[in-house]
Design a protein around this motif. Structure first.
Motif, PDB file in Angstrom:
ATOM      1  N   ILE A  25       0.829  -1.209   0.000  1.00 36.70           N
ATOM      2  CA  ILE A  25       0.000   0.000   0.000  1.00 36.70           C
ATOM      3  C   ILE A  25       0.862   1.257   0.000  1.00 36.70           C
ATOM      4  CG2 ILE A  25      -1.628   1.341   1.394  1.00 36.70           C
ATOM      5  CD1 ILE A  25      -2.859  -1.320   2.276  1.00 36.70           C
ATOM      6  N   LEU A  26       1.881   1.280   0.867  1.00 41.19           N
ATOM      7  CA  LEU A  26       2.757   2.455   0.929  1.00 41.19           C
ATOM      8  C   LEU A  26       3.524   2.640  -0.380  1.00 41.19           C
ATOM      9  CD1 LEU A  26       4.159   2.110   4.569  1.00 41.19           C
ATOM     10  CD2 LEU A  26       2.390   3.678   3.750  1.00 41.19           C
ATOM     11  N   LEU A  27       3.956   1.532  -0.980  1.00 37.43           N
ATOM     12  CA  LEU A  27       4.682   1.623  -2.247  1.00 37.43           C
ATOM     13  C   LEU A  27       3.787   2.174  -3.350  1.00 37.43           C
ATOM     14  CD1 LEU A  27       7.174   1.061  -3.981  1.00 37.43           C
ATOM     15  CD2 LEU A  27       6.324  -1.275  -4.305  1.00 37.43           C
ATOM     16  N   LEU A  28       2.564   1.681  -3.433  1.00 35.63           N
ATOM     17  CA  LEU A  28       1.644   2.159  -4.457  1.00 35.63           C
ATOM     18  C   LEU A  28       1.327   3.637  -4.281  1.00 35.63           C
ATOM     19  CD1 LEU A  28      -0.863  -0.844  -4.659  1.00 35.63           C
ATOM     20  CD2 LEU A  28       0.975  -0.267  -6.259  1.00 35.63           C
ATOM     21  N   LYS A  29       1.218   4.074  -3.022  1.00 35.02           N
ATOM     22  CA  LYS A  29       0.939   5.481  -2.764  1.00 35.02           C
ATOM     23  C   LYS A  29       2.118   6.346  -3.188  1.00 35.02           C
ATOM     24  CE  LYS A  29      -0.820   8.621   0.762  1.00 35.02           C
ATOM     25  NZ  LYS A  29      -1.269   8.772   2.161  1.00 35.02           N
ATOM     26  N   LYS A  30       3.340   5.878  -2.903  1.00 39.12           N
ATOM     27  CA  LYS A  30       4.530   6.635  -3.320  1.00 39.12           C
ATOM     28  C   LYS A  30       4.642   6.707  -4.842  1.00 39.12           C
ATOM     29  CE  LYS A  30       6.354   7.645   0.700  1.00 39.12           C
ATOM     30  NZ  LYS A  30       6.533   9.057   1.141  1.00 39.12           N
ATOM     31  N   PHE A  34      -3.653   5.767  -6.859  1.00 38.16           N
ATOM     32  CA  PHE A  34      -4.693   6.170  -5.922  1.00 38.16           C
ATOM     33  C   PHE A  34      -4.941   5.085  -4.866  1.00 38.16           C
ATOM     34  CE2 PHE A  34      -9.213   5.989  -4.701  1.00 38.16           C
ATOM     35  CZ  PHE A  34      -9.294   7.187  -4.002  1.00 38.16           C
ATOM     36  N   ILE A  35      -4.839   5.496  -3.614  1.00 38.22           N
ATOM     37  CA  ILE A  35      -5.152   4.630  -2.482  1.00 38.22           C
ATOM     38  C   ILE A  35      -6.213   5.342  -1.648  1.00 38.22           C
ATOM     39  CG2 ILE A  35      -4.284   3.506  -0.404  1.00 38.22           C
ATOM     40  CD1 ILE A  35      -3.173   2.303  -2.924  1.00 38.22           C
ATOM     41  N   PRO A  36      -7.362   4.713  -1.405  1.00 40.60           N
ATOM     42  CA  PRO A  36      -8.411   5.369  -0.601  1.00 40.60           C
ATOM     43  C   PRO A  36      -7.865   5.871   0.731  1.00 40.60           C
ATOM     44  CG  PRO A  36      -9.227   3.322  -1.557  1.00 40.60           C
ATOM     45  CD  PRO A  36      -7.740   3.361  -1.823  1.00 40.60           C
ATOM     46  N   SER A  37      -8.320   7.032   1.135  1.00 44.97           N
ATOM     47  CA  SER A  37      -7.813   7.638   2.366  1.00 44.97           C
ATOM     48  C   SER A  37      -8.126   6.808   3.601  1.00 44.97           C
ATOM     49  CB  SER A  37      -8.395   9.049   2.529  1.00 44.97           C
ATOM     50  OG  SER A  37      -9.817   8.998   2.580  1.00 44.97           O
ATOM     51  N   TRP A  38      -9.235   6.064   3.564  1.00 47.67           N
ATOM     52  CA  TRP A  38      -9.631   5.308   4.754  1.00 47.67           C
ATOM     53  C   TRP A  38      -8.697   4.128   5.042  1.00 47.67           C
ATOM     54  CZ3 TRP A  38     -10.518   0.246   3.570  1.00 47.67           C
ATOM     55  CH2 TRP A  38     -10.910  -0.045   2.260  1.00 47.67           C
ATOM     56  N   VAL A  39      -7.866   3.751   4.056  1.00 44.68           N
ATOM     57  CA  VAL A  39      -6.958   2.619   4.253  1.00 44.68           C
ATOM     58  C   VAL A  39      -5.919   2.932   5.323  1.00 44.68           C
ATOM     59  CG1 VAL A  39      -5.204   1.183   3.133  1.00 44.68           C
ATOM     60  CG2 VAL A  39      -7.299   1.776   1.894  1.00 44.68           C
ATOM     61  N   LEU A  40      -5.558   4.202   5.466  1.00 42.48           N
ATOM     62  CA  LEU A  40      -4.522   4.594   6.417  1.00 42.48           C
ATOM     63  C   LEU A  40      -5.099   5.348   7.617  1.00 42.48           C
ATOM     64  CD1 LEU A  40      -1.830   5.789   3.831  1.00 42.48           C
ATOM     65  CD2 LEU A  40      -1.989   3.572   4.973  1.00 42.48           C
ATOM     66  N   THR A  41      -6.266   4.957   8.087  1.00 45.15           N
ATOM     67  CA  THR A  41      -6.904   5.584   9.245  1.00 45.15           C
ATOM     68  C   THR A  41      -6.752   4.698  10.485  1.00 45.15           C
ATOM     69  OG1 THR A  41      -9.030   4.591   8.642  1.00 45.15           O
ATOM     70  CG2 THR A  41      -8.565   6.804   7.802  1.00 45.15           C
ATOM     71  N   TRP A  42      -7.044   5.289  11.661  1.00 44.62           N
ATOM     72  CA  TRP A  42      -6.866   4.538  12.898  1.00 44.62           C
ATOM     73  C   TRP A  42      -7.823   3.351  13.038  1.00 44.62           C
ATOM     74  CZ3 TRP A  42     -10.720   3.993  16.483  1.00 44.62           C
ATOM     75  CH2 TRP A  42     -11.779   4.915  16.448  1.00 44.62           C
ATOM     76  N   PRO A  43      -9.081   3.424  12.512  1.00 40.58           N
ATOM     77  CA  PRO A  43      -9.903   2.206  12.606  1.00 40.58           C
ATOM     78  C   PRO A  43      -9.297   1.020  11.868  1.00 40.58           C
ATOM     79  CG  PRO A  43     -11.292   4.108  12.154  1.00 40.58           C
ATOM     80  CD  PRO A  43      -9.880   4.558  11.986  1.00 40.58           C
ATOM     81  N   MET A  44      -8.551   1.300  10.785  1.00 41.08           N
ATOM     82  CA  MET A  44      -7.918   0.205  10.056  1.00 41.08           C
ATOM     83  C   MET A  44      -6.838  -0.464  10.890  1.00 41.08           C
ATOM     84  SD  MET A  44      -9.171  -0.658   7.177  1.00 41.08           S
ATOM     85  CE  MET A  44      -7.772  -1.660   6.653  1.00 41.08           C
ATOM     86  N   ASN A  78     -17.199   6.726  10.200  1.00 40.43           N
ATOM     87  CA  ASN A  78     -16.417   7.928   9.907  1.00 40.43           C
ATOM     88  C   ASN A  78     -16.165   8.137   8.423  1.00 40.43           C
ATOM     89  OD1 ASN A  78     -16.270   8.235  12.674  1.00 40.43           O
ATOM     90  ND2 ASN A  78     -14.194   7.411  12.844  1.00 40.43           N
ATOM     91  N   GLU A  79     -15.968   7.048   7.694  1.00 35.84           N
ATOM     92  CA  GLU A  79     -15.569   7.174   6.297  1.00 35.84           C
ATOM     93  C   GLU A  79     -16.712   6.982   5.312  1.00 35.84           C
ATOM     94  OE1 GLU A  79     -12.599   8.221   5.621  1.00 35.84           O
ATOM     95  OE2 GLU A  79     -11.918   8.121   7.712  1.00 35.84           O
ATOM     96  N   PHE A  80     -17.740   6.240   5.696  1.00 34.52           N
ATOM     97  CA  PHE A  80     -18.829   5.934   4.766  1.00 34.52           C
ATOM     98  C   PHE A  80     -20.187   6.428   5.253  1.00 34.52           C
ATOM     99  CE2 PHE A  80     -15.486   2.760   4.197  1.00 34.52           C
ATOM    100  CZ  PHE A  80     -15.252   2.865   2.833  1.00 34.52           C
ATOM    101  N   ASP A  81     -20.178   7.174   6.369  1.00 31.29           N
ATOM    102  CA  ASP A  81     -21.398   7.801   6.903  1.00 31.29           C
ATOM    103  C   ASP A  81     -22.505   6.792   7.182  1.00 31.29           C
ATOM    104  OD1 ASP A  81     -20.286  10.363   6.812  1.00 31.29           O
ATOM    105  OD2 ASP A  81     -20.831  10.590   4.691  1.00 31.29           O
ATOM    106  N   PHE A  82     -22.140   5.603   7.599  1.00 34.31           N
ATOM    107  CA  PHE A  82     -23.144   4.634   8.029  1.00 34.31           C
ATOM    108  C   PHE A  82     -23.404   4.866   9.508  1.00 34.31           C
ATOM    109  CE2 PHE A  82     -21.765   2.302   4.239  1.00 34.31           C
ATOM    110  CZ  PHE A  82     -23.002   1.892   3.737  1.00 34.31           C
ATOM    111  N   ASP A  83     -24.544   5.434   9.827  1.00 36.91           N
ATOM    112  CA  ASP A  83     -24.887   5.703  11.221  1.00 36.91           C
ATOM    113  C   ASP A  83     -25.917   4.675  11.674  1.00 36.91           C
ATOM    114  OD1 ASP A  83     -25.303   6.664  13.709  1.00 36.91           O
ATOM    115  OD2 ASP A  83     -26.094   8.619  13.107  1.00 36.91           O
ATOM    116  N   PHE A  84     -25.466   3.805  12.568  1.00 41.42           N
ATOM    117  CA  PHE A  84     -26.343   2.737  13.032  1.00 41.42           C
ATOM    118  C   PHE A  84     -27.196   3.157  14.228  1.00 41.42           C
ATOM    119  CE2 PHE A  84     -22.626   0.830  11.048  1.00 41.42           C
ATOM    120  CZ  PHE A  84     -23.210  -0.035  10.126  1.00 41.42           C
ATOM    121  N   GLY A  85     -27.033   4.392  14.660  1.00 36.73           N
ATOM    122  CA  GLY A  85     -27.836   4.890  15.768  1.00 36.73           C
ATOM    123  C   GLY A  85     -27.433   4.356  17.124  1.00 36.73           C
TER     124      GLY A  85
END
Length: 275
Positions: A25-30, A34-44, A78-85
């Protein structure tokens, strides 16, 4: 020679694939791909840790499923706006489930330890144990408990002195202090994720070669060993530290007492020392 039987899944393959995926993933980004931003987030990070724990423990890790659920929930929210309430209830529910798990696990462990003690005393002359007790001990060990699964390995509690021949330590968001006193030490495994382990092997003994699997993720492991043991480290360090602070005596090391340390240390540390 004392041969250590490797576990069915020591976690190295799973961890290797995870590290391989991160590198790709890091190599492809360098490279500008295009690498989705959510791939490098804390939930991942939680999802990766949970996946690693689940695979390592052959889909029997409560901690792994917990991390996977929390990471997946916040990633979708956070990334896909799925709010389960259930945002306001997620942490209270999680703490309640964790509390129930710890209480039931401790009661079960105490019951199994008591059964092992009773059977050990009742069958001391023959060395036989009830099969149901052994199977329960295996289940506790597989689920992250500290009871040994070997019929001749004794028993151990979460902290303190261990009467087992094999190590089986999981420090997840916690600290574990363990003193091994077995004279037939057979190695084992240590896992520290956001936690720490202090292991005292100065009272243990063995002959031959034993292997200790050490996997550390955002944690630390401190091992105190006899100065005459031959400690060979074959761990993979990734943004981690490995310190050998042993005090070597004039007699050197004993070639009949070899400990091989294998595993992976990621954003953590391993310290080896002797007195």
């Amino acid at each position: 020679m004392n041969n250590f039987k490797r576990p069915k899944n020591d976690g190295n393959i799973a961890f290797g694939f995870i590290i391989l995926g991160i590198g790709v993933i890091l190599l492809l980004k360098k490279m500008g791909i295009f690498i989705p931003s959510w791939v490098l987030t804390w939930p991942m990070i939680l999802i990766v840790i949970g996946t690693f724990a689940i695979i390592k423990h052959e889909f029997k890790s409560f901690f792994g499923f917990m991390m996977l659920f929390i990471g997946s929930y916040f990633l979708l929210k956070n990334e896909f706006d799925f709010d389960f309430g259930i945002s306001q209830y997620i942490w209270p529910i999680g703490l309640i489930i964790l509390g129930i798990y710890l209480i039931t696990q401790r009661k079960r462990e105490n019951r199994i330890i008591e059964d092992i003690r009773n059977n050990w005393q009742a069958n001391k002359s023959t060395g036989a144990f009830k099969s149901s007790t052994v199977e329960d001990a295996k289940i506790v060990s597989e689920e992250g408990g500290s009871t040994s699964s070997s019929t001749d390995s004794g028993f151990t509690r979460t902290t303190g002195t261990s009467f087992s021949d094999k190590l089986n330590i999981d420090a997840i968001f916690s600290g574990v202090n363990r003193k091994m006193i077995s004279k037939n030490f057979q190695g084992g495994k240590i896992t520290a994720a956001f936690g720490g382990v202090e292991l005292d092997l100065t009272s243990a003994d063995f002959n031959g070669v034993v292997t200790i699997q050490v996997d550390v993720i955002f944690g630390g492991v401190k091992m105190v060993v006899p100065p005459h043991w031959d400690i060979r480290t074959e761990v993979s360090n990734i943004a981690a530290g490995l310190e050998d602070k042993r005090f070597f005596r004039d007699g050197g090391v004993d070639p009949n007492k070899v400990v091989i340390l294998k595993g992976t240390i990621l954003f953590g540390g391993l310290e080896i020392k002797s007195y």
